[in-house]
Design a protein around this motif. Structure first.
Motif, PDB file in Angstrom:
ATOM      1  N   ARG A 564      34.463  53.705  45.148  1.00 35.93           N
ATOM      2  CA  ARG A 564      35.089  54.956  45.581  1.00 35.93           C
ATOM      3  C   ARG A 564      34.160  56.147  45.380  1.00 35.93           C
ATOM      4  O   ARG A 564      33.990  56.974  46.283  1.00 35.93           O
ATOM      5  N   SER A 565      33.571  56.268  44.203  1.00 30.64           N
ATOM      6  CA  SER A 565      32.691  57.410  43.930  1.00 30.64           C
ATOM      7  C   SER A 565      31.514  57.443  44.896  1.00 30.64           C
ATOM      8  O   SER A 565      31.179  58.495  45.462  1.00 30.64           O
ATOM      9  N   GLN A 569      30.671  60.274  47.844  1.00 32.27           N
ATOM     10  CA  GLN A 569      29.392  60.983  47.830  1.00 32.27           C
ATOM     11  C   GLN A 569      28.640  60.789  49.148  1.00 32.27           C
ATOM     12  O   GLN A 569      28.058  61.732  49.689  1.00 32.27           O
ATOM     13  N   MET A 651      29.735  63.489  42.844  1.00 32.14           N
ATOM     14  CA  MET A 651      30.421  62.399  42.155  1.00 32.14           C
ATOM     15  C   MET A 651      29.477  61.717  41.164  1.00 32.14           C
ATOM     16  O   MET A 651      28.260  61.670  41.361  1.00 32.14           O
ATOM     17  N   ASN A 652      30.051  61.174  40.119  1.00 21.23           N
ATOM     18  CA  ASN A 652      29.297  60.416  39.125  1.00 21.23           C
ATOM     19  C   ASN A 652      29.184  58.968  39.616  1.00 21.23           C
ATOM     20  O   ASN A 652      29.996  58.111  39.280  1.00 21.23           O
ATOM     21  N   THR A 653      28.175  58.730  40.453  1.00 21.25           N
ATOM     22  CA  THR A 653      28.039  57.414  41.080  1.00 21.25           C
ATOM     23  C   THR A 653      27.407  56.373  40.171  1.00 21.25           C
ATOM     24  O   THR A 653      27.505  55.175  40.440  1.00 21.25           O
ATOM     25  N   TRP A 660      36.581  51.734  39.357  1.00 23.05           N
ATOM     26  CA  TRP A 660      37.216  52.957  39.845  1.00 23.05           C
ATOM     27  C   TRP A 660      38.414  53.267  38.962  1.00 23.05           C
ATOM     28  O   TRP A 660      39.035  52.398  38.379  1.00 23.05           O
ATOM     29  N   GLU A 663      37.241  58.585  37.619  1.00 30.80           N
ATOM     30  CA  GLU A 663      36.221  59.429  38.246  1.00 30.80           C
ATOM     31  C   GLU A 663      36.782  60.806  38.610  1.00 30.80           C
ATOM     32  O   GLU A 663      36.041  61.795  38.655  1.00 30.80           O
ATOM     33  N   ASP A 664      38.091  60.896  38.856  1.00 31.53           N
ATOM     34  CA  ASP A 664      38.687  62.194  39.189  1.00 31.53           C
ATOM     35  C   ASP A 664      38.742  63.104  37.963  1.00 31.53           C
ATOM     36  O   ASP A 664      38.458  64.295  38.039  1.00 31.53           O
ATOM     37  N   LEU A 667      35.195  64.311  37.171  1.00 30.09           N
ATOM     38  CA  LEU A 667      34.815  65.385  38.098  1.00 30.09           C
ATOM     39  C   LEU A 667      35.481  66.702  37.700  1.00 30.09           C
ATOM     40  O   LEU A 667      34.851  67.767  37.729  1.00 30.09           O
TER      41      LEU A 667
END
Length: 707
Positions: A564-565, A569, A651-653, A660, A663-664, A667
């Protein structure tokens, strides 16, 4: 002696469970008509004295003449749970006034039944309230109880032409916008950004509170939900004491309803028993607030305050602080005034004849004043915080006066569509005002602007030295309504919806169809959908986009497992205009038609990002029958200018490459640390569909726990 022979009133009803308030235009029962009600489905209820929970509770303006009698009738239905109560409140039809429960000073019995036998029924009028002349038709489908489904002018406000922006120039003096709660460069521990997110207040009521779900979840109220289920709202209502009488309260600890409740029903309602008395009401002298004539038996309530329409200075910091209405702590071993423990009926009391003259008192509660960010950020059925009407009237009266001074008096306020307030008692309050105006008596226009109310300060705390054309007063002795510099939202900025997908064919098709519908209904060409496809095998996503009617799209294909991240991105990286808005999106979303405008007006470059709260639908629910809860902890749906997104590092990929979830929140931490505010509001008719987790997203993916 009344100064004026008439007055306009507004009535409201509260009850547990359903009730109806019928009022006649005179003293004849034949002219009674339904003015207000609590629910139609049997599942709706309110706390005692709670008059603003449902849209249907309040009546329109009613014209009453002083010294005249008016027949009224109340129907009440109650199940075996909660507190058995019904109250009717009234207020002069003026902005900002509170409802007061109508007390015995204005009520008389239609018939005194104390001398009648129980089989005497001839005196009961046959009215439309309780006797339909024709049997009701059987309905094949029932109406859903969510108030949010009712039309609201906010939903279609975007269709009205915008006011000429040159007419808004120099309406208010310019001022620096620098809220004290911004945490720029403040060290935030992982996932602690949630503690620095604040809720905004709205006016008028947008009915985002999920009242239809409060059978299962009563977290909106301050008392324990378990306690409420067993004992009800005993704190807020009690029987008025008579001579040589002990106080009796309800409901009983064993959950049954005592004769006390029957007495209360006897005073107020005609339902479930043919012998309940019907009452008539006499209005107070005109232009006299009901509170000025309150019965001595009523519990003390907050005095009515007629709002100043011209002076913002009356909005003080103390007014903005919420009153602490918690009862004083009791001494150990003492018995509370409202205690039900150790209170037992006297021998034979239940068999005594009913005293129809006995009354009960209700502590009229404004439950909005008891709300807090702390509770509402955790309660998943409560709606947006409500802004007081008096405060709105004060601010807007000043703004309209300045607007007409600047433009020669050509504007008339038709409707207050929406006002949103972000509170900062240390410096000033930010308002988003949305008004429907008549221009020169011929043209209807909409106004949607941010304004700022600076509170009293004795010295200049902020500098505007490098801002050309801006003047700054060194001292202001009262609140100053001003135009916040660099806080204007762009009405036609491009919005990019970025969605990563893998093997979700039906949901992808639904998303594309929803975007087509959004374009068709709004005629808005300034949005783009970017789908990042992780090698879907169940449909040709690119072909579906190519055959659609969406105004713009980007299709990006990526090999490998779903991330997702990384997908978000990749989508953002394709956007060339850094001064456009990115909306990090999910696939299973139902969008209201005003979603584009909501995103635009809550994203301001360098200042604001937007994290709307979505309602998560339950299994079997739909946008037409929305049972579910607000996703108060989710920040995956996020709007932000691309320049701001790039500035915080995107995003922190790396950390969220093979998993997942979380990640929200990560951010959010970085957004706040970079000095942006995050606007947090529940959006009407903004839903997340219930869906199967099958195939999400591949066998190698794992969801990381938050926290």
């Amino acid at each position: 002696q009344a100064v004026f022979p008439y007055c306009d009133f507004q009535f409201a009803v509260s009850s547990d469970d359903n009730s109806e308030f019928w009022l006649s235009s005179d003293d004849s029962p034949l002219n009674a008509r339904l003015l207000a009600y609590v629910g139609k489905l049997g599942s709706e209820w309110t706390a005692p004295g709670e008059f603003t929970k449902f849209r249907s509770q309040a009546s329109k303006s009613v014209h009453l003449m002083a010294s005249r009698r008016y027949y009224f009738e109340i129907l009440h239905k109650q199940d075996d749970k909660g507190s058995d109560h019904v109250e009717v409140g009234w207020r002069p039809f003026l902005p900002g006034l509170k409802y007061e429960v109508i007390d015995s000073a204005y009520i008389s019995l239609y018939t005194d039944e104390s001398s009648l036998k129980m089989n005497h029924v001839d005196h009961i009028p046959q009215t439309l309230a309780s006797h339909d002349p024709v049997p009701a038709k059987t309905h094949t489908s029932s109406q859903h109880g969510a108030d949010m489904l009712q039309p609201d002018p906010r939903d279609t406000f975007f269709n009205i032409p915008m006011i000429d922006p040159t007419h808004l120039e120099n309406v208010l003096p310019a001022c620096l916008y620098s809220p004290t709660y911004v945490v720029k460069d403040f060290p935030i521990a992982r996932y602690q950004g949630l503690q620095f997110v604040y809720l905004s207040f709205v006016y008028p009521n947008d009915f985002t509170r999920l009242t239809h779900m409060e059978r299962e979840n009563k977290c909106f109220y301050r008392e324990s939900p378990i306690y409420l289920e067993k004992f009800g709202f005993y704190k807020y209502m009690k029987m008025d004491e008579e001579e040589d009488d002990r106080p009796f309260f309800f409901p009983n600890p064993d959950g049954e309803f005592s004769c006390v409740c029957d007495q209360i029903r006897g005073v107020w309602q005609k339902h479930q028993h043919p012998l309940r008395p019907i009452t008539t009401a006499r209005p107070p002298p005109a232009a006299t607030p009901p509170s000025a004539n309150s019965s001595e038996n009523m519990l003390p309530t907050e005095p009515l305050r007629v709002t100043s329409y011209l002076h913002t200075s009356e909005i003080t910091e103390s007014q903005q602080q919420r009153p602490d209405t918690d009862p004083e702590p009791e001494e150990d071993g003492g018995l509370s005034e409202y205690s039900y423990e150790d209170v037992e009926p006297r021998p034979g009391w239940a068999e005594e004849s009913i005293n129809w003259q006995r009354t009960f008192s209700v502590n009229s509660m404004d439950f909005e004043t008891l709300r807090s960010d702390w509770n509402d950020l955790r309660c998943n059925v409560s709606g947006n915080l409500q802004l007081s009407e008096s405060e709105v009237v004060d601010v807007l009266s000043q703004y309209m006066e300045k607007l007409n001074e600047r433009n020669g008096g050509i504007y008339t306020l038709l409707r207050i569509i929406n006002v949103e307030k972000r509170r900062d008692s240390a410096r000033g309050n930010r308002y988003l005002i949305e008004l429907e105006l008549m221009e020169r008596g011929r043209k209807v226009v909409r106004l949607s602007e941010y304004i700022y109310l600076l509170l009293h300060r004795g010295r200049v705390e902020d500098s505007l030295e490098n801002m050309e054309g801006v003047t700054w007063s060194t001292v202001y002795a009262k609140p100053l309504l001003c135009q916040p510099v660099m806080l204007q939202w762009k009405k036609d900025v491009m919005v990019h919806f970025v969605v990563p997908v893998k093997n979700q064919a039906r949901w992808v098709q639904q998303f594309i169809s929803d975007m087509e519908f959004l374009h068709r209904e709004t005629k808005d060409n300034n949005f783009n959908i970017i789908i990042v496809d992780f090698q879907s095998e169940d449909m040709d996503v690119e072909q579906a986009l190519r055959g659609s009617s969406v105004p713009r799209y980007e299709y990006l294909r990526r090999e490998g497992n779903f991330e997702r991240s990384a997908g978000l991105q990749i989508g953002v990286d394709t956007i060339e205009d850094s001064h456009s808005i990115v909306f990090l999106c999910d696939l299973h979303i139902h969008f209201p038609l005003n979603i584009l405008e909501n995103i635009r007006k809550h994203c301001v470059e360098g200042k604001l990002a937007f994290a709307p709260i979505v309602m998560r639908l339950g299994c079997g629910s739909s946008p037409q029958e929305p049972d579910g809860y607000w996703e108060v902890n989710g920040f995956g749906l996020f709007g932000i200018y691309k320049s701001d997104f790039d500035k915080i590092g995107g995003m922190n990929t790396e950390e969220f490459k093979d998993r997942w979830g979380g990640e929200d929140w990560e951010l959010l931490d970085r957004v706040l640390q970079n000095g942006l505010e995050v606007e947090r509001l529940r959006l009407r008719n903004f839903f997340h569909y219930y869906h199967s987790k099958r195939g999400m997203w591949n066998s190698q993916a794992s969801k990381a726990p938050k926290g």
